[in-house]
Structure formats: C-alpha cells, structure tokens
Design a protein around this motif. Sequence first.
Motif, PDB file in Angstrom:
ATOM      1  N   ILE A  46       0.851  -1.199   0.000  1.00 32.11           N
ATOM      2  CA  ILE A  46       0.000   0.000   0.000  1.00 32.11           C
ATOM      3  C   ILE A  46       0.883   1.244   0.000  1.00 32.11           C
ATOM      4  O   ILE A  46       1.735   1.396   0.873  1.00 32.11           O
ATOM      5  CB  ILE A  46      -0.915   0.011   1.249  1.00 32.11           C
ATOM      6  N   ASN A  48       1.290   5.586  -0.315  1.00 32.98           N
ATOM      7  CA  ASN A  48       0.768   6.768   0.359  1.00 32.98           C
ATOM      8  C   ASN A  48      -0.735   6.979   0.122  1.00 32.98           C
ATOM      9  O   ASN A  48      -1.200   7.038  -1.009  1.00 32.98           O
ATOM     10  CB  ASN A  48       1.580   7.941  -0.225  1.00 32.98           C
ATOM     11  N   LEU A  49      -1.505   7.092   1.209  1.00 35.74           N
ATOM     12  CA  LEU A  49      -2.959   7.254   1.056  1.00 35.74           C
ATOM     13  C   LEU A  49      -3.434   8.668   1.406  1.00 35.74           C
ATOM     14  O   LEU A  49      -4.626   8.872   1.649  1.00 35.74           O
ATOM     15  CB  LEU A  49      -3.699   6.222   1.916  1.00 35.74           C
ATOM     16  N   LYS A  52      -6.631  10.074  -0.113  1.00 31.73           N
ATOM     17  CA  LYS A  52      -7.141   8.913  -0.860  1.00 31.73           C
ATOM     18  C   LYS A  52      -8.370   8.321  -0.166  1.00 31.73           C
ATOM     19  O   LYS A  52      -8.467   8.309   1.064  1.00 31.73           O
ATOM     20  CB  LYS A  52      -6.055   7.831  -0.995  1.00 31.73           C
ATOM     21  N   VAL A  54     -10.788   5.075   0.533  1.00 28.94           N
ATOM     22  CA  VAL A  54     -10.581   3.628   0.655  1.00 28.94           C
ATOM     23  C   VAL A  54     -11.885   2.926   0.993  1.00 28.94           C
ATOM     24  O   VAL A  54     -12.683   3.428   1.773  1.00 28.94           O
ATOM     25  CB  VAL A  54      -9.567   3.357   1.797  1.00 28.94           C
ATOM     26  N   LEU A  68      -5.699   1.793   8.207  1.00 25.36           N
ATOM     27  CA  LEU A  68      -5.527   2.602   6.993  1.00 25.36           C
ATOM     28  C   LEU A  68      -5.637   4.095   7.310  1.00 25.36           C
ATOM     29  O   LEU A  68      -5.008   4.929   6.667  1.00 25.36           O
ATOM     30  CB  LEU A  68      -6.557   2.190   5.934  1.00 25.36           C
ATOM     31  N   ALA A  74      -5.164   7.505   5.235  1.00 23.38           N
ATOM     32  CA  ALA A  74      -6.302   7.552   4.295  1.00 23.38           C
ATOM     33  C   ALA A  74      -7.203   8.718   4.698  1.00 23.38           C
ATOM     34  O   ALA A  74      -7.333   9.050   5.887  1.00 23.38           O
ATOM     35  CB  ALA A  74      -7.079   6.245   4.363  1.00 23.38           C
ATOM     36  N   ASP A 120      -9.626   5.060  -4.524  1.00 22.11           N
ATOM     37  CA  ASP A 120      -8.218   4.887  -4.882  1.00 22.11           C
ATOM     38  C   ASP A 120      -7.747   3.491  -4.488  1.00 22.11           C
ATOM     39  O   ASP A 120      -6.809   2.964  -5.078  1.00 22.11           O
ATOM     40  CB  ASP A 120      -7.371   5.926  -4.135  1.00 22.11           C
ATOM     41  N   LEU A 121      -8.405   2.938  -3.453  1.00 25.79           N
ATOM     42  CA  LEU A 121      -7.991   1.616  -2.963  1.00 25.79           C
ATOM     43  C   LEU A 121      -9.223   0.857  -2.487  1.00 25.79           C
ATOM     44  O   LEU A 121     -10.026   1.394  -1.717  1.00 25.79           O
ATOM     45  CB  LEU A 121      -7.008   1.785  -1.788  1.00 25.79           C
TER      46      LEU A 121
END
Length: 259
Positions: A46, A48-49, A52, A54, A68, A74, A120-121
């Motif tokens: 994983i 950089n969040l 982002k 999730v 996260l 995140a 994004d994830l």
Amino acid sequence: MPELKREEILSINQKGWNEVASIFYGETALPKYGPLASTENELNLIQNLDDKRVLELGCGSGHTLAYLWEKMNASELWGLDFSEEQIRFAKEFLDKKSIPAKLFIASMDENPGIPEDCFDLVMSIYSLGWTPDLPHTLALVYSYLKPGGIFIFSWEHPVYQCLDYNVNIGKYVFERSYLEEGPTLKSSWKGVEIVINHRKLSTYINAVIQSGLVIENVIESEPNFSLALEQDFSPDRWYSIPQAQLMPTTFIVKAYKPK
Ligand SMILES: C[S@@+](CC[C@H](N)C(=O)[O-])C[C@H]1O[C@@H](n2cnc3c(N)ncnc32)[C@H](O)[C@@H]1O
C-alpha cells in the motif's frame, strides 16, 4: 446434496458470522494479511494514502479501516459487511477512536449505494472468499475503483484448506480434493454452521483477470515466525507453523484498474 443457492448461503453465513463475530475481533486485520502470513510492514503493497478514498469489503470489526486511517493516512473510509454484529463492533471501535467511516450492512456481491469510479484503494482482508458470487463481486470492485485505483485482497490459500493433520499417523493428509469447487455446508467455530465456497487458486486469478483488473503481484506467503505463539507450533492446529512450512496459509493479490 443439491447445490446451495445464493440466498441460502447468505442466510446461513450471516447467522453464523453474527454468532462468531466476537472470536474474530481484530484478528484478521492489517498489518496482518492472514494467519502466520507476511504482513504489510514486510510487503509494502500500500502506497501513500494522503487524500485517498478507501473501501473495505468484509470490514469485520473495523481494525483494517482504523489501520488505513492511523498508519496510512487515508482521508476517507468506507466499509461493508453483511453481519450486523460485525458492523456494530466496527462502529463502536471506530467511534471510540473518533475515526469517521461510512459503513454498510450488505453482501459484497451487491452494491448498497457505494459510488462508482470513486475509490483509490479497495481492500478485502480474509473476506473475499466468502462471497457467493465471485465474478459479480469483482465486477463491483472494478466499478468502485477510479482508473488507476488499486485492489488488494488476501484469502486462505485453497490448497491449505485441503490438508489436515492426522494425529494417529502423525502426518498431514489430503482431506478433500483441491479440484472440487462449490459451496459446502460445514460445522465450524463453536459448532456454528457455515457455508465455505471452495475455489481453486486459478479460479480467483482468472476471475480477477476477467473483471478487467490487471494483476500486478500474487504472493503465496512464507510462514511468519514473528506472529507465532507457542501453540502455533503444534501440528494439529488449523493454522500451524509446521503446516505453513509445507504450504502457504494465505495468498495475496494486488491488481489495478487500467487508466
Ligand atoms: C475474517 S473476517 C475479516 C475481518 C476484517 N478484515 C477486519 O479487519 O476485521 C471476514 C468477514 O467477512 C464478512 N462476510 C462474510 N461473508 C460476507 C458477504 N457475503 N458479504 C459481506 N461480508 C461478508 C464476515 O461478516 C466477516 O466480518
């Protein structure tokens, strides 16, 4: 026995998961990808969040979502689980930490109102294999992701599920055929009835490919001695170091939605 239908599978498993939720509290959550398996700290799957969004499918008690948020920064968390009891645990756990999350009670093979082209994830830690409809669940994952977005899931290795320790002969033996796929009713934790969906490793891999996602990495985990407690060295435990030295407890797939 006639093949179990989606509604029957969901109703048996929902009831089962509501009963056993407390046993799994925080158990299969990041940084762990699975029992006695490699962790995110070692694999660094994983990135950089920051800023982002999730989503976790089968978010259980919310521990992966919390990881996260706290460790990976995140900025927005969404989670889905079909067990009311798990979602109650997740709400309580995340509220205590003042972590905001949008949580849905639904089966992962349906969309209860999750936006498309938005994430994004998408993660699923030891949950994806529970879906009664793998191709449709993966089509939904594809639809939730932004172009370039990442999907990471881990699940019990399908070969690991076939092997059992026979105490009388002191050896591992194949208890069932790896090649036989389909839902099977089993008595599991605390004797609770549950339906396991047997699938081959290639079924997972091919379903990801057919969804349109591009596979970047498939990991068949080495045993992780740093996670092992004394009892995990006993060969007759379901997750044991001796068995994990013969075959991976867990496989992990990282894929992305093409731009
Ligand atoms: C081993 S737990 C995963 C826990 C989670 N990774 C965490 O961080 O706590 C598996 C989860 O999958 C959920 N589950 C099983 N079948 C499901 C389905 N069809 N749809 C959504 N969730 C499901 C269960 O309720 C359970 O919470």
